[in-house]
Each structure stands twice: as structure tokens, then as C-alpha cells.
Design a protein around this motif. Structure first.
Motif, PDB file in Angstrom:
ATOM      1  N   ALA A 168       0.824  -1.104   0.118  1.00 36.72           N
ATOM      2  CA  ALA A 168       0.126   0.040  -0.043  1.00 36.72           C
ATOM      3  C   ALA A 168       0.915   1.052   0.058  1.00 36.72           C
ATOM      4  O   ALA A 168       1.611   1.397   0.778  1.00 36.72           O
ATOM      5  CB  ALA A 168      -1.019   0.000   0.976  1.00 36.72           C
ATOM      6  N   VAL A 169       0.524   2.184  -0.897  1.00 34.52           N
ATOM      7  CA  VAL A 169       1.425   3.283  -1.094  1.00 34.52           C
ATOM      8  C   VAL A 169       0.694   4.506  -1.533  1.00 34.52           C
ATOM      9  O   VAL A 169      -0.532   4.099  -2.028  1.00 34.52           O
ATOM     10  CB  VAL A 169       2.692   3.195  -2.160  1.00 34.52           C
ATOM     11  CG1 VAL A 169       3.473   2.073  -1.818  1.00 34.52           C
ATOM     12  CG2 VAL A 169       2.191   3.235  -3.461  1.00 34.52           C
ATOM     13  N   SER A 170       1.106   5.854  -1.198  1.00 34.13           N
ATOM     14  CA  SER A 170       0.451   6.772  -1.362  1.00 34.13           C
ATOM     15  C   SER A 170       0.680   6.973  -2.911  1.00 34.13           C
ATOM     16  O   SER A 170       1.519   6.631  -3.841  1.00 34.13           O
ATOM     17  CB  SER A 170       1.065   8.211  -0.859  1.00 34.13           C
ATOM     18  OG  SER A 170       0.590   9.289  -1.324  1.00 34.13           O
ATOM     19  N   GLU A 171      -0.591   7.647  -3.609  1.00 40.65           N
ATOM     20  CA  GLU A 171      -0.467   8.079  -5.296  1.00 40.65           C
ATOM     21  C   GLU A 171       0.692   8.890  -5.393  1.00 40.65           C
ATOM     22  O   GLU A 171       1.156   9.105  -6.538  1.00 40.65           O
ATOM     23  CB  GLU A 171      -1.871   8.878  -5.459  1.00 40.65           C
ATOM     24  CG  GLU A 171      -2.924   7.556  -5.369  1.00 40.65           C
ATOM     25  CD  GLU A 171      -4.500   8.369  -5.643  1.00 40.65           C
ATOM     26  OE1 GLU A 171      -4.466   9.721  -5.741  1.00 40.65           O
ATOM     27  OE2 GLU A 171      -5.382   7.705  -6.222  1.00 40.65           O
ATOM     28  N   SER A 239       2.822  -3.457   3.756  1.00 43.69           N
ATOM     29  CA  SER A 239       2.260  -4.628   3.048  1.00 43.69           C
ATOM     30  C   SER A 239       0.892  -5.087   3.619  1.00 43.69           C
ATOM     31  O   SER A 239       0.523  -4.949   4.727  1.00 43.69           O
ATOM     32  CB  SER A 239       3.165  -5.595   3.019  1.00 43.69           C
ATOM     33  OG  SER A 239       3.479  -6.185   4.329  1.00 43.69           O
ATOM     34  N   MET A 240       0.072  -5.288   2.722  1.00 45.34           N
ATOM     35  CA  MET A 240      -1.259  -5.935   3.284  1.00 45.34           C
ATOM     36  C   MET A 240      -1.643  -6.955   2.327  1.00 45.34           C
ATOM     37  O   MET A 240      -1.510  -7.095   1.167  1.00 45.34           O
ATOM     38  CB  MET A 240      -2.351  -4.742   3.387  1.00 45.34           C
ATOM     39  CG  MET A 240      -2.206  -3.743   4.428  1.00 45.34           C
ATOM     40  SD  MET A 240      -3.718  -2.572   4.476  1.00 45.34           S
ATOM     41  CE  MET A 240      -4.927  -3.523   4.662  1.00 45.34           C
ATOM     42  N   ALA A 241      -2.695  -7.770   2.947  1.00 39.91           N
ATOM     43  CA  ALA A 241      -3.620  -8.528   2.150  1.00 39.91           C
ATOM     44  C   ALA A 241      -4.407  -7.765   1.045  1.00 39.91           C
ATOM     45  O   ALA A 241      -4.948  -6.945   1.638  1.00 39.91           O
ATOM     46  CB  ALA A 241      -4.362  -9.465   2.811  1.00 39.91           C
ATOM     47  N   ILE A 254      -4.542   6.007  -2.161  1.00 41.95           N
ATOM     48  CA  ILE A 254      -3.831   4.874  -2.033  1.00 41.95           C
ATOM     49  C   ILE A 254      -3.775   3.988  -3.384  1.00 41.95           C
ATOM     50  O   ILE A 254      -4.885   3.891  -3.942  1.00 41.95           O
ATOM     51  CB  ILE A 254      -4.054   4.274  -0.913  1.00 41.95           C
ATOM     52  CG1 ILE A 254      -4.111   4.999   0.509  1.00 41.95           C
ATOM     53  CG2 ILE A 254      -3.208   2.922  -0.521  1.00 41.95           C
ATOM     54  CD1 ILE A 254      -4.570   4.385   1.706  1.00 41.95           C
ATOM     55  N   LYS A 255      -2.479   3.410  -3.602  1.00 43.44           N
ATOM     56  CA  LYS A 255      -2.576   2.490  -4.668  1.00 43.44           C
ATOM     57  C   LYS A 255      -2.052   1.150  -3.957  1.00 43.44           C
ATOM     58  O   LYS A 255      -1.072   1.126  -2.938  1.00 43.44           O
ATOM     59  CB  LYS A 255      -1.614   2.846  -5.781  1.00 43.44           C
ATOM     60  CG  LYS A 255      -2.152   4.481  -6.555  1.00 43.44           C
ATOM     61  CD  LYS A 255      -1.635   4.453  -7.672  1.00 43.44           C
ATOM     62  CE  LYS A 255      -1.697   3.492  -8.811  1.00 43.44           C
ATOM     63  NZ  LYS A 255      -1.022   3.773 -10.075  1.00 43.44           N
TER      64      LYS A 255
END
Length: 296
Positions: A168-171, A239-241, A254-255
Motif C-alpha cells: 500500500a503506497v500513496s498516489e 504490506s497488506m493482504a 492509495i494504490k
């Protein structure tokens, strides 16, 4: 002779007095006397005789008391069996996972199962999280939901589902337009994790550790929502499912970025004790988990 007459005889004998029998059976004095006369009329002989203001069983009464115990006990057992058939079995299942994200889907599945088996108590043992297999072996829990297996002949594994872990990261993050990231991309990053130790973190186990890469900074934040706020502010990556992250992508900057060219896939398993004999409802629960969980 009716069931109410048998209960009456049993109550008078075991309570030791008419007054206490009245209280137990929720009858009036006249109703109790009427029922007793009915029973004696049907038998054609007295069931009790009075001795020092107490009711004592006659020979016929002793016989009826013995039969009353047998019939009422059998009736009680039959009622319990029928209730079990109708409402499900009675029991308890203690369950835990090695990953806090699993608690997002687990409660709803447990609720569905409880509708089918209202007399089976389902307990989520959160203190066993991160060490569920250890707690399984020492009988603190009955089921562990895990992705990391250990070789132990005392544990049996049943496949549950497969999911994918993404970043998961910021746009506005440098990774936002990447098709996927690799271990070396983490060298200058601030990695947000749920908790230590790192050995329990999937991205470390399968990506960073094999490549001997350590991120510039690592911060443990127990609350997923707080971590996502930092991601939105471009203050770190986590990191995420994928299934857990998807709902957050709709209305947030978020992307989700793939990890590795083929993605980071992991299988989840149900772990139980190998040689233990479990009741039927336990196996029903495992089958229910395997068929009802739909993780995308």
C-alpha cells in the motif's frame, strides 16, 4: 397415569414436604391435592400415608417412585437429544490466527456458523496471535489459522484459502506507477508493520530476508487505520493482504502495488492437533470455514 403425576410423586418425595413440592411445581395447595387424588384413583390404592405430619410412601408408592425416576430420566435424556438434533450440538471451539488482518473476516464467518449451531460457543483467543501453533500444541486453542507451517507430527494442516500480499503506497509515492516492486526497492523506504518480531512479517520472510535487504526505517503500528493514514500522507509503505486493502482504495489516495513480477501469494491453513478425537460439530466448523470463506 400422566407425566405430571410422576413429577408430583417425585417432587413430594425429594422435597420432603407438601409446601416445598408446591413451590417446586408452581402449584396451589388445592391443585396439588387434586393431582395426587387423581393419581391414587387411577392406581386404585394410596401412594402416601401420613406419619407425624409427613407423607411417607406406601409399598405401591415406592414402586411408582422408582418408575417415575426411570421414566422422567429417560424423558429428560430424550428431550436433550431432540434439542441437540434441532438446535445443534453443545460445545466450544477456541480459535486464533497468526495475522491480525484475519480478524477482519473471521468474526462474520463465526457469526454465520453460530446461526447454524447456536449452542457451540466460538472463542477468538487474540493473545495466541503470532504464536498460534505453540498455543495449539499446549491446548490453549483448538484451531490455528496460519500461513507458516512447521514440521511437527502432532499437527495436521488443512488448506483454507490463498491470497496475495501487496504494498500500500500513496498516489504520490515513487512506486505509484510501478508494475511491481522487488527487495532492492525497500532499501531507502520507511516500512510500516503491524508488530515485531520481523520473523512474523510476511514481506520480511519471503522477500527482504532472502535478499538480505533491510529497509531504511521500520515502525510497528498495531492499528491498520493509523498505518493507512501514514501511507496516505506519504510517510511510509506497508504490506497488506490485497482483499483487506481493496476497500480502502475506493475513496483514498492509495494504490496497491504488486510484490515481485508474479506477485507474492501465500496459502492459509487450518491447523489442528493430529491425534485428537474431535466432536462432530468441530468437523462441521472446519468444513464450514473451507466452504464459506471467499477471499479475493
Amino acid at each position: 397415569m400422566e407425566i405430571r403425576h410422576l413429577r408430583l410423586i417425585k417432587a413430594i418425595v425429594e422435597e420432603g414436604s407438601i409446601t416445598k413440592a408446591i413451590e417446586k411445581l408452581h402449584l396451589t395447595q388445592s391443585a396439588l391435592s387434586h393431582q395426587l387424588k387423581e393419581a391414587e384413583y387411577q392406581l386404585g390404592t394410596p401412594i402416601f400415608f401420613r406419619m407425624n405430619r409427613k407423607l411417607v410412601l406406601t409399598k405401591a408408592g415406592e414402586k411408582m417412585y422408582g418408575i417415575a425416576n426411570e421414566i422422567l430420566d429417560k424423558l429428560s435424556q430424550t428431550e436433550s437429544q431432540i434439542k441437540q438434533m434441532v438446535f445443534g450440538e453443545h460445545g466450544e471451539i477456541r480459535i486464533s490466527t497468526e495475522c491480525f488482518s484475519s480478524y477482519h473476516w473471521l468474526p462474520s464467518v463465526l457469526k454465520q456458523f453460530h446461526l447454524l449451531y447456536p449452542n457451540v460457543e466460538l472463542k477468538i483467543v487474540t493473545e495466541a496471535t503470532h504464536i498460534p501453533l505453540q498455543k495449539l500444541l499446549d491446548n490453549t486453542i483448538d484451531i490455528a489459522i496460519i500461513s507458516d507451517q512447521i514440521n511437527d507430527n502432532n499437527i495436521k494442516y488443512l488448506e483454507l484459502f490463498q491470497d496475495e500480499v501487496v504494498m500500500a503506497v500513496s498516489e504520490n509515492h515513487a512506486w505509484a506507477n510501478k508494475k511491481y516492486v522487488v527487495a532492492e526497492d525497500f532499501i531507502d523506504e520507511h516500512l510500516l508493520i503491524h508488530s515485531f518480531p520481523m520473523e512474523t512479517v510476511t514481506i520480511h520472510q519471503f522477500v527482504l530476508a532472502p535478499a538480505k535487504v533491510t529497509p531504511k526505517k521500520i515502525t510497528a503500528i498495531p492499528l491498520t487505520e493509523a498505518s493507512l493514514e501514514m501511507v496516505k500522507a506519504d510517510m511510509g509503505v506497508m504490506s497488506m493482504a490485497k482483499w483487506a486493502l481493496l476497500p480502502h482504495l475506493k475513496n483514498n489516495p492509495i494504490k496497491a502495488i504488486k510484490i515481485g513480477k508474479n506477485g507474492l501469494k501465500r496459502k492459509h491453513f487450518i491447523a489442528i492437533r493430529q491425534n485428537q478425537i474431535y466432536p462432530d460439530y468441530f468437523h462441521h466448523f472446519i468444513t464450514f470455514l473451507q466452504t464459506e470463506i471467499n477471499i479475493q
